[in-house]
Design a protein around this motif. Structure first.
Motif, PDB file in Angstrom:
ATOM      1  N   GLU A 118       0.779  -1.294  -0.057  1.00 30.61           N
ATOM      2  CA  GLU A 118      -0.019  -0.005   0.055  1.00 30.61           C
ATOM      3  C   GLU A 118       0.867   1.336  -0.060  1.00 30.61           C
ATOM      4  N   ILE A 119       2.237   1.299   0.301  1.00 33.52           N
ATOM      5  CA  ILE A 119       2.945   2.152   0.378  1.00 33.52           C
ATOM      6  C   ILE A 119       3.279   3.057  -0.984  1.00 33.52           C
ATOM      7  N   TYR A 120       3.804   2.231  -1.900  1.00 33.29           N
ATOM      8  CA  TYR A 120       4.327   2.771  -3.243  1.00 33.29           C
ATOM      9  C   TYR A 120       3.092   3.388  -3.887  1.00 33.29           C
ATOM     10  N   PRO A 121       1.866   2.857  -3.915  1.00 33.35           N
ATOM     11  CA  PRO A 121       0.586   3.552  -4.765  1.00 33.35           C
ATOM     12  C   PRO A 121       0.217   4.935  -3.887  1.00 33.35           C
ATOM     13  N   TYR A 122       0.350   4.827  -2.513  1.00 34.19           N
ATOM     14  CA  TYR A 122       0.255   6.050  -1.768  1.00 34.19           C
ATOM     15  C   TYR A 122       1.174   7.132  -2.364  1.00 34.19           C
ATOM     16  N   ILE A 123       2.520   6.770  -2.425  1.00 28.55           N
ATOM     17  CA  ILE A 123       3.545   7.813  -2.854  1.00 28.55           C
ATOM     18  C   ILE A 123       3.113   8.309  -3.985  1.00 28.55           C
ATOM     19  N   ILE A 124       2.841   7.429  -5.088  1.00 27.76           N
ATOM     20  CA  ILE A 124       2.575   7.913  -6.410  1.00 27.76           C
ATOM     21  C   ILE A 124       1.542   8.783  -6.426  1.00 27.76           C
ATOM     22  N   GLN A 125       0.465   8.371  -5.587  1.00 27.70           N
ATOM     23  CA  GLN A 125      -0.622   9.333  -5.527  1.00 27.70           C
ATOM     24  C   GLN A 125      -0.674  10.696  -4.943  1.00 27.70           C
ATOM     25  N   GLU A 126       0.191  10.564  -4.118  1.00 28.76           N
ATOM     26  CA  GLU A 126       0.932  12.056  -3.532  1.00 28.76           C
ATOM     27  C   GLU A 126       1.668  12.652  -4.567  1.00 28.76           C
ATOM     28  N   LEU A 127       2.438  11.932  -5.264  1.00 32.68           N
ATOM     29  CA  LEU A 127       3.339  12.860  -6.306  1.00 32.68           C
ATOM     30  C   LEU A 127       2.864  12.933  -7.593  1.00 32.68           C
ATOM     31  N   ARG A 128       1.496  12.493  -7.805  1.00 24.48           N
ATOM     32  CA  ARG A 128       0.981  12.568  -9.161  1.00 24.48           C
ATOM     33  C   ARG A 128       1.120  14.127  -9.804  1.00 24.48           C
ATOM     34  N   PRO A 129       0.546  15.078  -8.934  1.00 20.76           N
ATOM     35  CA  PRO A 129       0.627  16.259  -9.522  1.00 20.76           C
ATOM     36  C   PRO A 129       2.246  16.745  -9.934  1.00 20.76           C
ATOM     37  N   THR A 130       2.957  16.381  -9.128  1.00 19.41           N
ATOM     38  CA  THR A 130       4.523  16.690  -9.478  1.00 19.41           C
ATOM     39  C   THR A 130       4.925  15.939 -10.697  1.00 19.41           C
ATOM     40  N   LEU A 131       4.553  14.727 -10.753  1.00 20.10           N
ATOM     41  CA  LEU A 131       5.077  14.056 -11.886  1.00 20.10           C
ATOM     42  C   LEU A 131       4.303  14.414 -13.190  1.00 20.10           C
ATOM     43  N   ASN A 132       3.138  14.887 -13.162  1.00 21.79           N
ATOM     44  CA  ASN A 132       2.443  15.452 -14.287  1.00 21.79           C
ATOM     45  C   ASN A 132       2.933  16.831 -14.549  1.00 21.79           C
ATOM     46  N   GLU A 133       3.199  17.711 -13.698  1.00 22.70           N
ATOM     47  CA  GLU A 133       4.186  19.100 -13.833  1.00 22.70           C
ATOM     48  C   GLU A 133       5.062  18.845 -14.634  1.00 22.70           C
ATOM     49  N   LEU A 134       6.219  17.790 -14.248  1.00 25.40           N
ATOM     50  CA  LEU A 134       7.234  17.899 -14.638  1.00 25.40           C
ATOM     51  C   LEU A 134       7.425  16.597 -16.132  1.00 25.40           C
ATOM     52  N   GLY A 135       6.419  16.180 -16.345  1.00 34.44           N
ATOM     53  CA  GLY A 135       6.480  15.211 -17.268  1.00 34.44           C
ATOM     54  C   GLY A 135       7.193  13.781 -17.121  1.00 34.44           C
ATOM     55  N   ILE A 136       6.986  13.391 -15.745  1.00 30.00           N
ATOM     56  CA  ILE A 136       7.737  12.141 -15.422  1.00 30.00           C
ATOM     57  C   ILE A 136       6.865  10.909 -15.632  1.00 30.00           C
ATOM     58  N   SER A 137       6.992  10.043 -16.285  1.00 36.35           N
ATOM     59  CA  SER A 137       6.393   8.968 -16.188  1.00 36.35           C
ATOM     60  C   SER A 137       6.876   7.925 -15.074  1.00 36.35           C
ATOM     61  N   THR A 138       5.971   7.157 -14.454  1.00 37.48           N
ATOM     62  CA  THR A 138       6.336   6.180 -13.448  1.00 37.48           C
ATOM     63  C   THR A 138       7.032   4.958 -14.397  1.00 37.48           C
ATOM     64  N   PRO A 139       7.817   4.090 -13.628  1.00 34.36           N
ATOM     65  CA  PRO A 139       8.461   3.084 -14.199  1.00 34.36           C
ATOM     66  C   PRO A 139       7.174   1.913 -14.782  1.00 34.36           C
ATOM     67  N   GLU A 140       6.094   2.009 -14.178  1.00 33.98           N
ATOM     68  CA  GLU A 140       5.025   1.177 -14.623  1.00 33.98           C
ATOM     69  C   GLU A 140       4.565   1.688 -15.904  1.00 33.98           C
ATOM     70  N   GLU A 141       4.216   2.839 -16.035  1.00 32.61           N
ATOM     71  CA  GLU A 141       3.968   3.662 -17.185  1.00 32.61           C
ATOM     72  C   GLU A 141       4.980   3.188 -18.311  1.00 32.61           C
ATOM     73  N   LEU A 142       6.060   3.196 -18.071  1.00 30.10           N
ATOM     74  CA  LEU A 142       7.171   2.995 -19.180  1.00 30.10           C
ATOM     75  C   LEU A 142       7.216   1.407 -19.381  1.00 30.10           C
ATOM     76  N   GLY A 143       6.410   0.635 -18.718  1.00 26.18           N
ATOM     77  CA  GLY A 143       6.763  -1.023 -18.917  1.00 26.18           C
ATOM     78  C   GLY A 143       8.078  -1.488 -18.256  1.00 26.18           C
ATOM     79  N   LEU A 144       8.269  -0.700 -17.301  1.00 26.56           N
ATOM     80  CA  LEU A 144       9.610  -1.211 -16.941  1.00 26.56           C
ATOM     81  C   LEU A 144       9.579  -2.414 -15.797  1.00 26.56           C
ATOM     82  N   ASP A 145       8.144  -2.341 -15.336  1.00 24.41           N
ATOM     83  CA  ASP A 145       7.999  -3.536 -14.157  1.00 24.41           C
ATOM     84  C   ASP A 145       7.759  -4.723 -14.969  1.00 24.41           C
ATOM     85  N   LYS A 146       7.479  -4.665 -16.058  1.00 28.98           N
ATOM     86  CA  LYS A 146       7.390  -6.102 -16.928  1.00 28.98           C
ATOM     87  C   LYS A 146       8.696  -6.738 -17.253  1.00 28.98           C
ATOM     88  N   VAL A 147       9.635  -5.956 -17.387  1.00 24.57           N
ATOM     89  CA  VAL A 147      11.109  -6.433 -17.876  1.00 24.57           C
ATOM     90  C   VAL A 147      11.811  -7.516 -16.837  1.00 24.57           C
TER      91      VAL A 147
END
Length: 147
Positions: A118-147
């Protein structure tokens, strides 16, 4: 004190073959030497810890080496960094145009969360505005969790 005298010499003599062993009893100095102080100085509160790291990553003249050093040091602690610390680190990456470090930071945070799913999804939820503002994709959005 002679190098060959004292407790070390008694131990060496007692361990020699053919010698009768003698029992060594610790003196009063042994009791004093066994006391250790593992934490020195004043204790830092959680808020002070967070503020120290946010200030570190918000330095306008931070360079890539300092960024990596800070992230590596932060990850060695037995904790998952607060979202505000990660936010400051991601903004430092942006100032340095270091996209690879943003992905590494998010991967490290996910790894630090360990079995607490539950920790990682919470952190991503809290960081979502910053990630969107900076144009940063998460490793999951980049498909790196499947490698």
């Amino acid at each position: 004190m002679n190098p060959g005298s004292g407790a070390c010499r008694d131990c060496a003599t007692a361990l020699q073959p053919g010698r009768q062993s003698k029992t060594l009893t610790p003196g009063p100095a042994a009791a004093i030497q066994s006391v250790r102080c593992y934490s020195h100085g004043p204790h830092e509160t959680d808020e002070e810890f967070d503020a120290r790291w946010v200030t570190y990553f918000n330095k306008p003249d931070i360079d890539a080496w300092e960024l990596r050093k800070g992230i590596n040091t932060l990850i060695t602690y037995d904790l998952v960094p607060e979202p505000k610390i990660i936010d400051a680190a991601l903004r430092a990456c942006r100032r340095l145009n270091d996209f690879a470090s943003t992905v590494r930071i998010l991967e490290a945070v996910k790894d630090k969360a360990g079995p607490h799913k539950e920790i990682y999804p919470y952190i991503i939820q809290e960081l979502r505005p910053t990630l969107n503002e900076l144009g940063i994709s998460t490793p999951e959005e980049l498909g790196l969790d499947k490698v």
